[in-house]
Design a protein around this motif. Sequence first.
Motif, PDB file in Angstrom:
ATOM      1  N   VAL A   1     -12.753  59.397  13.070  1.00  0.00           N
ATOM      2  CA  VAL A   1     -11.700  59.033  12.135  1.00  0.00           C
ATOM      3  C   VAL A   1     -11.256  57.615  12.421  1.00  0.00           C
ATOM      4  O   VAL A   1     -11.357  57.109  13.555  1.00  0.00           O
ATOM      5  N   PHE A   2     -10.766  56.945  11.400  1.00  0.00           N
ATOM      6  CA  PHE A   2     -10.190  55.603  11.518  1.00  0.00           C
ATOM      7  C   PHE A   2      -8.724  55.735  11.166  1.00  0.00           C
ATOM      8  O   PHE A   2      -8.377  56.149  10.058  1.00  0.00           O
ATOM      9  N   THR A   3      -7.823  55.375  12.133  1.00  0.00           N
ATOM     10  CA  THR A   3      -6.396  55.591  11.944  1.00  0.00           C
ATOM     11  C   THR A   3      -5.676  54.271  11.777  1.00  0.00           C
ATOM     12  O   THR A   3      -6.219  53.186  12.055  1.00  0.00           O
ATOM     13  N   ASN A   4      -4.438  54.336  11.309  1.00  0.00           N
ATOM     14  CA  ASN A   4      -3.639  53.127  11.134  1.00  0.00           C
ATOM     15  C   ASN A   4      -3.315  52.468  12.490  1.00  0.00           C
ATOM     16  O   ASN A   4      -3.201  51.243  12.594  1.00  0.00           O
ATOM     17  N   SER A   5      -3.194  53.278  13.547  1.00  0.00           N
ATOM     18  CA  SER A   5      -2.913  52.702  14.873  1.00  0.00           C
ATOM     19  C   SER A   5      -4.108  51.890  15.369  1.00  0.00           C
ATOM     20  O   SER A   5      -3.945  50.820  15.982  1.00  0.00           O
ATOM     21  N   ILE A   6      -5.349  52.360  15.098  1.00  0.00           N
ATOM     22  CA  ILE A   6      -6.544  51.587  15.448  1.00  0.00           C
ATOM     23  C   ILE A   6      -6.552  50.273  14.685  1.00  0.00           C
ATOM     24  O   ILE A   6      -6.868  49.202  15.233  1.00  0.00           O
ATOM     25  N   LEU A   7      -6.184  50.341  13.384  1.00  0.00           N
ATOM     26  CA  LEU A   7      -6.159  49.138  12.559  1.00  0.00           C
ATOM     27  C   LEU A   7      -5.186  48.103  13.124  1.00  0.00           C
ATOM     28  O   LEU A   7      -5.501  46.898  13.198  1.00  0.00           O
ATOM     29  N   TYR A   8      -4.006  48.572  13.560  1.00  0.00           N
ATOM     30  CA  TYR A   8      -3.007  47.637  14.081  1.00  0.00           C
ATOM     31  C   TYR A   8      -3.548  46.922  15.333  1.00  0.00           C
ATOM     32  O   TYR A   8      -3.379  45.699  15.504  1.00  0.00           O
ATOM     33  N   ARG A   9      -4.229  47.662  16.227  1.00  0.00           N
ATOM     34  CA  ARG A   9      -4.763  47.065  17.437  1.00  0.00           C
ATOM     35  C   ARG A   9      -5.848  46.031  17.119  1.00  0.00           C
ATOM     36  O   ARG A   9      -5.944  44.979  17.746  1.00  0.00           O
ATOM     37  N   LEU A  10      -6.690  46.327  16.128  1.00  0.00           N
ATOM     38  CA  LEU A  10      -7.758  45.403  15.753  1.00  0.00           C
ATOM     39  C   LEU A  10      -7.190  44.116  15.175  1.00  0.00           C
ATOM     40  O   LEU A  10      -7.720  43.015  15.413  1.00  0.00           O
TER      41      LEU A  10
END
Length: 698
Positions: free
Chosen positions: A45-54
């Motif tokens: 899964v791709f989550t919004n928290s991963i997006l923020y870190r990237l």
Amino acid sequence: MQVKDMVSPVPFHLRPSDTIATAVRYMLETKFTVLPVQDSELVGVFTNSILYRLILAGVSLDEPLEPYLKQDLITIPSDTPYEEIEELVRNSDVGTGIVVDPDKRVVGLLTKTDIVMFLLRSSTLLREQLETLLQSITAGTLMLDQERRILYANSAFARITGTDAGILASKSLNEMLPELDAEIPSPHDGDPFVSKRVLLNGTPLLAQICAFSMLGGETGIIVVFQELTELEAIAEELESVKKWRNRLHTVLEHAYDGVVLVDEQGMIQFVSQGLSEFFRIDQQQLIHQPISRVLPQLDVSGTLESGLSDMSPPMEMNGIPYILKRIPIRAGDQVIGAVGQVMFRQLKELAEMAKRIHLLESQVAYYREELKKQIPVKYGLGSITTNDPAMLRLKRTASQAAKGRSTILIRGESGTGKELFAHAIHAESGRRNGPFISVNCAAIPEHLLESEFFGYAPGAFTGAERSGKPGKFDLANGGTLFLDEIGDMSPGLQAKLLRVLEEREFYRVGGTERIQVDVRILAATHQSLEDLVARGVFREDLFYRLNVISLDIPPLRERGGDILLLARQFVQELQLEHGTAVRELDPQVEQALLTYHWPGNVRELRNCIERALTFAEDGWIRLSDLPSSLRSGSHARIEHKRAGNDSGATWKHKREQEEREMIIRILETCADNKSHAAKQLGMSRSTLYEKLKKYNLS
């Protein structure tokens, strides 16, 4: 309820090779914080928290998703029951669950918001269903909170108390109905259900009170009010049903040697004591068991399928012979069970009685045949007197037609002898030893026609005979049914007659049993059925069914050579009945008979001779002995010949005037009774009505 009923469907398929920018675009469109990524199955899964870190790390949005996916996943099978979902949500910090099918493909996302919205919808639906249920029941229902404020009151409660249900909501029970508030106790923990008799507005009620838990831990009260008069009526009805059940069981125990009752599935519902003793099986072991297994000798499956009664050949049990009669039980047109009646006592006596009955039937049949040989047929073709070539040809045609089974339609004016031909055809046919039943369709009231033709079952209508009544088709079975004046038959009966002609079967009025019949139909009419068909008052298909063989009897005015022949025959026949001694007709009488136009045909000629015999003297029938219509007719014809001019129109007008005056005179004599008047005038009732309309005498 399963998890698949609550999920939010995923309208896209993210793959590991898709870019971060594609995932961001889907997040903006769907407002999802978690996006499933799958190939042949879910890979992460791709989550919004991963997006923020990237973003903070400065990773390009054109990079593929695969290196950044979260792969340690907890998925939820789509068939997970609601109870497990509830426990998972309660103990998990994850806000979104991935729902997959048995092949690990993503079905959708399950969020806590989805669960809350689903529960809101379910609770709303349950509330609406509960309110609908409470409004539909006849018992008054009242819901109170812990402070005895009214939460809900249905329409039945408002009716019983004489109040408006809308006004009651959120009001204190003590404020709105203080006398009822004083009567209703609060249920205790040790006794959460209380029943109490209360009196409200003079009406005795049974109040059933119970406690229920509310949000916040408070305890509310539900009260159901039932009118005691209604409960007492139900109790009386139940007691009456119980008494009748006991009576029925007593009757079944003693009415037959043995009785078994099954439902539509063939399951035994009742067995008499006599039957269980005969087959040496305990009653309780038979109840609610399939009869085909526990009593295969009495299997009634054929009766349940066919809906027909039948009787078995003699059978034997433990050296004792018995007979089984199977009878279907019906509710309307549906078979809902069957009764098996077992007879094993006194079968020897019954067999002896059957032999004696068979012997008596054989003797009766023998004497009946002998009696038929001794009694000649009343009418035959030889009874039809004529020298007219057309009538002689018609007699030959009738003789040939009589030998078959085809329906015959006899046409002719009133009084030409249609019924005489019908009798003669029956006498010439192979059915001469069977019954000959005649029905005048114009003489029977329309509302009685169907029961007269087909009979009626016992209790078919008010005033009917208890045992029922056979109809004309029953009476004519094996013989001939003559339908006179068939043109006057009602359209409804025409349809049923057509069915009998085509199927050779019918139902009695109020009956359900199909009656097979073997009847030959002869029909007669003085009307033009073709005109009636064209006017829509006679069925075309019935006309063609009746008009297989048509016999057209010419009127007497077209058979001039038969007038004096018939007149002399009537003189010989009637003088024996009246005890007179008339030798001959006066020449003037012969001239009058020959010149008269005979609208009533042979019947009018016979009536004329009968009248003349009454007044004849010195062995001669004189002109003065004839009816005035014939005397005036003769005088007018003689004057017409002397004048030597064409006065046909004047003669017709005079004859019509004389006929009109005669109808008026006969109606006055008969006190306006149309049936009696038609009989005296020598015409059918329908012909009389046509004359009344023609001369404006209605």
